[in-house]
Design a protein around this motif. Structure first.
Motif, short mmCIF file in Angstrom:
data_model
loop_
_atom_site.label_atom_id
_atom_site.label_comp_id
_atom_site.label_asym_id
_atom_site.label_seq_id
_atom_site.Cartn_x
_atom_site.Cartn_y
_atom_site.Cartn_z
N ALA A 134 0.84 -1.20 0.00
CA ALA A 134 0.00 0.00 0.00
C ALA A 134 0.87 1.24 0.00
CB ALA A 134 -0.91 0.01 1.22
N ARG A 135 0.53 2.18 -0.87
CA ARG A 135 1.27 3.43 -0.94
C ARG A 135 0.72 4.48 0.02
NH1 ARG A 135 2.28 4.46 -7.44
NH2 ARG A 135 3.55 2.59 -7.81
N THR A 138 -6.22 7.31 1.61
CA THR A 138 -6.82 8.60 1.37
C THR A 138 -7.74 8.99 2.53
OG1 THR A 138 -8.75 7.69 0.21
CG2 THR A 138 -6.75 8.11 -1.09
N LEU A 142 -9.73 4.92 1.28
CA LEU A 142 -9.32 4.06 0.18
C LEU A 142 -7.82 3.83 0.23
CD1 LEU A 142 -11.47 5.62 -2.67
CD2 LEU A 142 -12.00 3.63 -1.25
N ASP A 144 -4.42 3.01 -1.59
CA ASP A 144 -3.78 3.11 -2.90
C ASP A 144 -2.75 1.99 -3.02
OD1 ASP A 144 -2.75 3.81 -5.32
OD2 ASP A 144 -1.75 5.63 -4.62
N GLY A 146 -1.15 1.36 -5.94
CA GLY A 146 -0.33 1.63 -7.11
C GLY A 146 -0.90 0.96 -8.35
N THR A 150 -7.04 0.10 -6.38
CA THR A 150 -7.46 0.77 -5.14
C THR A 150 -8.40 -0.15 -4.37
OG1 THR A 150 -7.35 2.89 -6.30
CG2 THR A 150 -8.46 2.87 -4.17
N THR A 151 -8.25 -0.17 -3.06
CA THR A 151 -9.05 -1.05 -2.21
C THR A 151 -9.86 -0.23 -1.23
OG1 THR A 151 -7.49 -2.89 -2.37
CG2 THR A 151 -8.97 -2.89 -0.48
N ARG A 247 -11.46 -4.57 -4.19
CA ARG A 247 -10.41 -3.90 -4.96
C ARG A 247 -10.89 -3.63 -6.37
NH1 ARG A 247 -5.92 -5.98 -7.89
NH2 ARG A 247 -6.39 -8.09 -7.13
N ARG A 249 -9.46 -1.81 -10.22
CA ARG A 249 -8.38 -1.26 -11.04
C ARG A 249 -8.84 -0.06 -11.86
NH1 ARG A 249 -3.85 -4.51 -11.65
NH2 ARG A 249 -4.00 -6.61 -10.76
N GLY A 251 -9.85 2.98 -10.68
CA GLY A 251 -9.79 4.26 -10.00
C GLY A 251 -10.47 4.25 -8.64
N ALA A 252 -10.23 5.34 -7.89
CA ALA A 252 -10.76 5.44 -6.53
C ALA A 252 -12.28 5.53 -6.51
CB ALA A 252 -10.15 6.66 -5.83
#
Length: 308
Positions: A134-135, A138, A142, A144, A146, A150-151, A247, A249, A251-252
């Motif tokens: 996880a980066r 938010t 959510l 991130d 990468g 997004t999860t 999850r 792919r 976008g948020a």
């Protein structure tokens, strides 16, 4: 008794090998055939190289353990995982650094005059930077990931399924099945059991008891403290924390929509749930990464009706 309560409970047979790869030939998957074919080619190449120097029987005796090991590697399994995956994981673990530290860039080595080991001239390897999947998280909660998408995290409660009638159980199962069929991306349900610590709760009640407006209330508070102490001494209390991770792919916004759909679908199954915001998601992630975290304290956290 109504007709709905007389319904037989739904039962579905789920195969244990639902994730088994397709069999291509001889009951073997493509991965297994590749392993055996590569080993066969290597043994054939070795035989052609030493055919004029080694007797065929000697080569057969030497090649039999190698062929048996390759066959075991191809068809063997442990805990439902192919044996070659275990071997690859062991190799990656062996080559991976043992010490990881949070760092933005490469770790700066210590000066040469700093002694890092007791032996002369020998120095410990530098720790490697810690890279988590996880980066960041938010403000909406959510995660991130990468390139992996997004999860969104959803905190859910549980349902006393065994106390329901057959008709009610069928309705709950049908609602849960509808949610599973509506998924168009990866989803994970994590159930974590935590020990419940009643000590702090009993101390709070005991400290507040003298300030209650009536002696009967103070007596009731002290009786409740005695009940909590007796309950904690007789059995080990557990609190189940249920987290649903979805999850996406795309976008948020798409991940947030998936999380909201989980809340709506679980609500149809009479399961209280809510989407975790940024602070709650960070706390939930930190607790999942630290198995030795302090015991759960009741009334300290309210997650979708999970208060004890």
């Amino acid at each position: 008794m109504s007709r709905r309560n007389d319904e037989a409970p739904m039962r579905a047979r789920v195969p244990a090998d639902i994730e088994r790869p397709d069999r291509i030939a001889f009951g073997l998957s493509g991965r297994q055939l590749v392993i055996l074919a590569v080993m066969g080619l290597l043994l054939y190449a070795a035989w052609t190289a030493v055919a004029t120097l080694v007797h065929p029987l000697v080569f057969l005796v030497a090649a039999t353990p190698i062929a048996a090991g390759a066959f075991l590697l191809a068809v063997g399994r442990r805990d439902g995982i192919p044996l070659d995956a275990w071997v690859l994981a062991a190799l990656r673990h062996r080559r991976s650094p043992r010490r990881l530290v949070p760092a933005e860039g490469p770790v700066i080595p210590a000066p040469a005059w700093v002694s890092t080991t007791a032996g002369p001239g020998d120095r410990l390897p530098l720790p490697a930077p810690l890279r988590l999947p996880a980066r960041g998280i938010t403000g909406d909660g959510l995660i991130d990931l990468g390139s992996d998408g997004t999860t969104g995290l959803v905190a859910a409660s549980t349902v006393a399924f065994g106390l329901r009638t057959s008709g009610e159980q069928n309705g709950l199962v049908a609602g849960f099945a509808r949610w599973l069929h509506s998924l168009d991306g990866p989803a994970q349900i994590v159930v974590r059991a935590q020990r419940v610590d009643l000590t702090s709760l009993a101390d709070r009640f005991l400290a507040a008891a003298p300030g209650l407006p009536h002696p009967a209330l103070e007596e009731a508070a002290r009786a409740h403290v005695a009940f909590l102490d007796d309950l904690a001494g007789q059995r080990e209390l557990l609190h189940r924390q249920v987290t649903v991770a979805v999850r996406s792919r795309h976008g948020a916004h798409h991940a947030a929509h998936h999380a909201a759909e989980v809340v709506r679908a679980l609500g149809g199954c009479e399961v209280p749930a809510r989407v975790l915001d940024g602070p709650d998601a960070a706390v939930r992630m930190a607790a999942s990464l630290d198995p030795t975290a302090p015991n759960f304290t009741p009334y300290a956290t309210s997650v979708g009706g999970e208060d004890l």
